[in-house]
Design an enzyme around this catalytic site. Structure first.
Site, mmCIF file in Angstrom:
data_model
loop_
_atom_site.group_PDB
_atom_site.id
_atom_site.type_symbol
_atom_site.label_atom_id
_atom_site.label_comp_id
_atom_site.label_asym_id
_atom_site.label_seq_id
_atom_site.Cartn_x
_atom_site.Cartn_y
_atom_site.Cartn_z
ATOM 1 C CG HIS A 98 56.220 19.083 45.423
ATOM 2 N ND1 HIS A 98 57.114 19.258 44.209
ATOM 3 C CD2 HIS A 98 55.076 19.917 45.253
ATOM 4 C CE1 HIS A 98 56.559 20.118 43.488
ATOM 5 N NE2 HIS A 98 55.808 20.866 43.978
ATOM 6 C CG HIS A 137 50.176 27.690 41.016
ATOM 7 N ND1 HIS A 137 49.161 27.109 40.424
ATOM 8 C CD2 HIS A 137 51.211 26.724 41.147
ATOM 9 C CE1 HIS A 137 49.535 25.813 40.467
ATOM 10 N NE2 HIS A 137 50.624 25.663 40.804
#
Length: 317
Positions: free
Chosen positions: A116, A180
């Site tokens: 992705h 993140h």
């Protein structure tokens, strides 16, 4: 002068799985739609896509720091499409030769698998995997040891030099980040069965992929609820990083240390090296004649991401 466009955009596999408030989802959707309209209006003849992987296409049996694909296929993880990317092999091979000629140690894959990190920006910005020819450029961002910001810049510069010779409208995409720390396993602490997947986990069964994705969804649910031990998002770090990119402060960017990145922004914040490389490519392709600006930023716990966008356009001499 090469006509070039730059689009740096966060990706997240959690869209549609663990979403923030509807107004935030709509806000991001409007942003992505606007960026996509800009890409289509520019009508690139070739895309150079810098992106990471998340142990879907690259594994620890032999983990390159940098790799160019002369052919590539999306594995179709999360909600992205599976299938081939339209990679012009002759241009990819010539790009690889140029980069290696600049003393960059680059791997070449004639059967690259991408996840992705590559597929989402292509689909969101262009509408499909195959609308425009694309050169896939992998930067290892999850498997220590990882390269420095300086090396990512040098890699991008070499790619941009090559692009400048093509006399084409080129789009540089940087995919990933910002702060993140999703639950990506690390070899140093992995249980034996997980370590084996990190070494040789290519082409998992549908059931194994679904189970892995569910673990990420569960982790995001906990993170959004404030009950997770994952590293917190760091908006200050994210915004400082984007400011350095927007003003092309290469000295400041070269000064980022890997340990400091991990400590301040999380282990997966190293994905921003794709942004550094894409900006450096834009700089080299345009001879420094481009303007970059931050377009969006929001810390989105549901997506375990400091979610952002930064764009750049070439300007006349």
């Amino acid at each position: 002068m090469t006509k070039a466009l730059l689009t740096c955009l966060s990706h997240t596999p959690l869209k549609g799985n663990v979403d923030p408030l509807p107004e935030v989802v709509d806000e991001v959707a409007r942003l992505v739609a606007q960026l996509g309209e800009e890409v289509v209006a520019f009508d690139p003849e070739l895309i150079f896509l810098f992106a990471p992987d998340h142990y879907n296409g690259f594994f620890l049996d032999a983990m390159p720091q940098l790799c160019i694909g002369t052919a590539a296929e999306s594995v179709g993880d999360y909600s992205t499409s599976a299938g081939p990317l339209p990679v012009p092999r002759d241009i990819a091979e010539a790009c690889a030769a140029h980069v290696v000629g600049r003393d960059i140690d680059l791997a070449v894959s004639y059967r690259m698998q991408v996840d992705h990190g590559f597929a989402q920006p292509l689909e969101e910005l262009t509408g499909s995997l195959a609308r425009y020819p694309v050169i896939p450029l992998f930067i290892n961002s999850v498997a220590p040891p990882v390269i420095s910001f300086r090396r990512a810049r040098q890699f991008g510069e070499a790619v941009g030099e090559f692009a400048r010779q093509l006399d084409k409208r080129v789009l540089f995409i940087g995919s990933g980040g910002l702060s993140h720390n999703p639950p990506v396993p690390q070899m140093a602490t992995a249980a034996p069965e997980v370590a084996e997947r990190l070494i040789a986990g290519r082409n998992p069964t549908a059931e194994a992929r679904a189970a892995r994705q569910q673990r990420t969804i569960d982790a995001a649910t906990q993170f959004a609820a404030g009950t997770s031990p994952l590293h917190p998002l760091n908006p200050r770090w994210d915004e400082d990083f984007m400011a350095n990119l927007a003003c092309q402060d290469w000295a400041a960017l070269d000064g980022y240390g890997n340990d400091a990145i991990t400590e301040a922004a999380g282990a997966s914040a190293h994905e921003v090296k794709t942004w550094v490389a894409a900006n450096a490519a834009m700089n080299a392709a345009t001879g420094g004649h481009y303007e970059a600006r931050a377009r969006y930023y929001r810390a989105i716990p549901e997506w375990i991401a400091g979610f952002a966008a930064l764009t750049g356009v070439s300007r006349p001499d």
